[in-house]
Design a protein around this motif. Structure first.
Motif, PDB file in Angstrom:
ATOM      1  N   ILE A 262       0.761  -0.998   0.119  1.00 46.44           N
ATOM      2  CA  ILE A 262      -0.012  -0.049  -0.017  1.00 46.44           C
ATOM      3  C   ILE A 262       0.712   1.270  -0.013  1.00 46.44           C
ATOM      4  O   ILE A 262       1.831   1.296   0.848  1.00 46.44           O
ATOM      5  CB  ILE A 262      -0.966   0.137   1.160  1.00 46.44           C
ATOM      6  N   VAL A 264       1.509   4.840   1.081  1.00 51.98           N
ATOM      7  CA  VAL A 264       0.888   5.463   2.410  1.00 51.98           C
ATOM      8  C   VAL A 264       1.640   6.723   2.655  1.00 51.98           C
ATOM      9  O   VAL A 264       2.875   7.124   2.045  1.00 51.98           O
ATOM     10  CB  VAL A 264       1.007   4.688   3.606  1.00 51.98           C
ATOM     11  N   GLU A 278      -3.730   6.086   3.512  1.00 50.75           N
ATOM     12  CA  GLU A 278      -3.427   5.031   2.413  1.00 50.75           C
ATOM     13  C   GLU A 278      -3.855   6.031   1.294  1.00 50.75           C
ATOM     14  O   GLU A 278      -4.936   6.550   1.063  1.00 50.75           O
ATOM     15  CB  GLU A 278      -4.649   3.973   2.547  1.00 50.75           C
ATOM     16  N   GLU A 281      -2.988   1.138  -4.288  1.00 47.25           N
ATOM     17  CA  GLU A 281      -2.151  -0.057  -3.920  1.00 47.25           C
ATOM     18  C   GLU A 281      -0.801  -0.098  -5.010  1.00 47.25           C
ATOM     19  O   GLU A 281      -1.081   0.572  -5.905  1.00 47.25           O
ATOM     20  CB  GLU A 281      -3.117  -1.144  -4.197  1.00 47.25           C
TER      21      GLU A 281
END
Length: 472
Positions: A262, A264, A278, A281
């Motif tokens: 992910i 972030v 977040e 992906e």
């Protein structure tokens, strides 16, 4: 500035000189264009400018025209040009086309669009295009400009104003753009390149560092490349401007990074000591190679510095598609994958490309531009199934392979015409086994055999597709 009747010399034609001459002429300046070349393309461009009333001197790029009050140069012209030395002696100021665009951005009372600027040895174009995709996903009117996409001059003079511009800046352009002050900027990485133009790695690095000067909100740097952080520390920025790092590892406070696949953000959150946001992906990035994930993080950092919401970062990265010849998948033949990264024109870019695959049959070579290959080869040696070498300076790579990967089979192609690429693909296929990747990542410039890296990549793709057709 009042341009009416001002004597301006434009140094160079091409993609920057011609638009600069047109714009300055339209503002009322008395424009003279000087160019070293006198070929068919130059004569065609000269005829178009002369039809507007612009004076053009072909084959005379060394002489300073009389009455010159300002020179606007194409970025590729070297600082030691006799024209520029004469200008310095005469006290004539010298701007690049980017500097001209910066100075014109508020023309006719327009509200200037902020610039989000990107530089670095590799990854600039991809990162700027990712950034533009994110900004568009946020509903902003934007464009990828600078070395790519829309002309920077056209963008700043557009009748419909932009909300923000994603600006790619080369070291050449930054050298000639002392006044540019970005909203936020990123230096992606630093590795030896264009040393023949700048004179030293120190001078090259200093020109890259200009992108941080006067930043208002964020200076984005690469945690894995300490030299980029040093440039941030040395920059004179506006009060309150923050240093924001990006990393492929777990990010610390004031950084963007990756946790369990992910992307972030621990920089633009309310409590960066304890919180992380977040963004997207890794699978949202095409392709998800490590260096491309780093590009995405840099683009995300600049977008977040501009106030873009997390969902727009995700949507923009999902919508982004890379340009041709940048780790582009061409075909799978007999369980072997063929990847075109012809844009890997130096060792730093090739290193990133080689790190993305294993095992590899590597196609490399071309014009080395003064590069050495020991570090590149030693780092990739364990992933190499075989190597096919081509181009003028292939011997330099072969010698590095002999020192650091003597057990790796090497095919040395003496043929130096453009048709050699078909031989290279055939030889690479012979070395490859099922599950391998045949990777064109030349680590060299293309001009010894091809017009540019695009033509080299097209030749590779054509040869691979021809082989696929034979195997069908």
């Amino acid at each position: 500035m009042d341009w009416q009747g001002k004597h301006v010399t434009v140094a160079g034609l091409g993609v920057s000189g011609v638009p600069a001459a047109r714009v300055l002429h339209g503002l009322g300046a008395l424009v003279t264009v000087v160019a070293d070349g006198d070929d068919e393309r130059s004569r065609t461009q000269a005829a178009e400018l002369e039809a507007l009333g612009i004076t053009v001197r072909l084959g005379d790029g060394a002489t300073l025209p009389e009455s010159t009050e300002l020179i606007v140069t194409a970025p590729g012209w070297k600082p030691d040009k006799p024209l520029f030395l004469a200008a310095a002696q005469a006290g004539v100021p010298l701007w690049g086309d980017v500097e001209l665009a910066w100075r014109l951005r508020g023309l006719h009372g327009r509200t200037p669009a902020p610039w989000l600027a990107v530089t670095g040895t590799n990854g600039k174009t991809t990162t700027v295009r990712m950034l533009a995709s994110i900004l568009e996903a946020a509903g902003l009117r934007t464009a990828a400009v600078g070395n790519i996409g829309v002309s920077l001059l056209d963008a700043v003079l557009d009748e419909e104003p932009y909300d923000v511009l994603a600006v790619e800046l080369s070291s050449y352009q930054l050298h000639w753009a002392p006044s540019v002050r970005a909203h936020s900027a990123a230096v992606l990485n630093l590795a030896p390149d264009h040393i023949d133009w700048h004179g030293s790695m120190e001078a090259y690095t200093a020109d890259k560092g200009r992108v941080y000067e006067g930043n208002g909100v964020a200076c984005v740097y690469n945690v894995a490349d300490p030299a980029t952080e040093r440039l941030v520390r040395e920059a004179d920025v506006e009060e309150g401007c923050r240093a924001i790092g990006f990393t492929l590892a777990t990010p610390g406070p004031s950084q963007l990074g990756v946790v369990d696949g992910i992307l972030v953000d621990r920089a633009f959150v309310a409590n960066r000591q304890k919180q992380a946001q977040e963004l997207a992906e890794v699978g949202d990035i095409d392709p998800p190679a490590p260096h491309n994930v780093a590009n995405a993080l840099a683009a995300a950092a600049l977008a977040r510095a501009f106030g873009v919401k997390p969902a727009a970062v995700r949507d923009g990265l999902r919508a982004f598609r890379p340009d041709p010849h940048r780790i582009e998948h061409v075909a799978d033949i007999a369980s072997v994958t063929y990847i075109d990264d012809s844009k890997a024109t130096n060792t730093h870019a090739a290193e990133a490309s080689l790190a993305a695959y294993d095992p590899i049959v590597w196609i490399a070579g071309g014009l080395a531009k003064g590069a050495t290959f020991d570090d590149l080869v030693s780092g990739a040696a364990k992933r190499l199934r075989g190597v096919v070498l081509m181009g003028a300076d292939r011997e330099l790579i072969r010698e590095a392979l002999a020192r650091h990967a003597p057990e790796v089979p090497v095919v040395d192609l003496a043929r130096t015409d453009t048709g050699a690429m078909s031989d290279a693909v055939r030889e690479a296929a012979g070395l490859a086994r099922p599950g391998d990747t045949v990777l064109l990542a030349p680590a060299c410039a293309s001009m010894d055999m091809f017009v540019n890296y695009n033509k080299r990549g097209e030749a590779f793709a054509d040869a691979v597709r021809a082989r696929a057709a034979e195997s069908a």
